[in-house]
Design a protein around this motif. Sequence first.
Motif: not given
Length: 393
Positions: A1-5, A331-333, A354-357, A377-378
């Motif tokens: 996963m490359i954000p923006g691509l 947790d992160f996507p 525990i937390q969601k990002v 990535y986090l």
Amino acid sequence: MIPGLDRYKKKWNITTDPAIKPGLDSITAALKELGNPQKEGTYIHLAGSNGKGSTAAFLTAIFKEHHLSVGSFMSPHIEDLHDQIQLNGKPVTPDVLDQAMEQLANIRTLLTDFELLTAAAFLVFKNEQPDVIILEAGMGGRFDSTNVITPAVAIIPSVSLEHTNFLGPTIGDIAWHKAGVIKVHIPIIIGDLPEEAEAVIRKEAKKLTAPVVLPEGVPNVSLKLKGAHQQRNAMLAQAAAAHVLGDRFDAERADRGLAAAFIPNRFEEVAPNIFFDGAHNPASVEKLVETVKTELADRPIHVYVGILKDKDYITILRKLEEISDNFTFVDFPHERAMVAKNLYLESKGKVKTIQKVCDILPVLHKNEVALVTGSLYLLAEIRHLLINRQDTK
């Protein structure tokens, strides 16, 4: 996963291969279609488990002090794909990257996302003509898509266990992959490597009659990048720059560059009492723990952790537990992200949540020292949230 691509792929109707496959056949074929842009320029190739980004930052700063322009390609991203391709330490602009993507829309060879971005980087550098280009191998080295160049010098700062499902289970296996960046008669500069790894590197260098350089001593300057390991990375960069510059090398300019060098996510205080560090394997976490014990001695630390599931998360947790009993698992996507609950269950921390990002910012800004680590990535996700919050104020 490359954000923006995906934005560029959609605009130029580019299809990519979802499978990760070892080998250089596809990237080599694609670059041939593009006129082999990778054959132009003066390259420094970096491969290693840790230290690549910091060494690249030191190199960039040294060359800029010598009034040279610098292109660099690194991974993973800090915010999105634009900061993976840089010119003089600044992310490539959308307009410049768009020109490269337009050229890539016309090739027949099917590439993975990372191969596509690598090819785009070579086109950007061909178009912009920087004096020196720094390439950071993504994973391994031998079969990484950056390994299609003949550099002026190569650097391996470190070798440790990582990506064992792709690279093999032993230090020797991983060193063999890193050693793939060694080229005939081209100097290879190495850091303080495990004995098994150094033996593999030296064997490959001997086969290719490549001089092995092991710099000694430390720079006589104060560095913004903290930790004893950064002194060693600075020393590697200085040796590589001296080789590339030859008679043009100026020790005083090099010292000024080393002192000024900075890179995000390397024990970076992004806000008061909030530190980001991209440590993501046992070796880098060990360096982080050493730095925390020196720089934040006797201060209580709340550690926020998110880890990719192909990492040695048990060893990482045991090392982090040396500096804190207070953990939040996030947790992160990302398709390779480990579920935070698994980390929670494995942790021996006395206080753990525990937390969601997406819910992390209010927790981060408690009146305590927060250390966010485990995956670049986090860090990219949380940095993006911080920037968006500042933009809406």
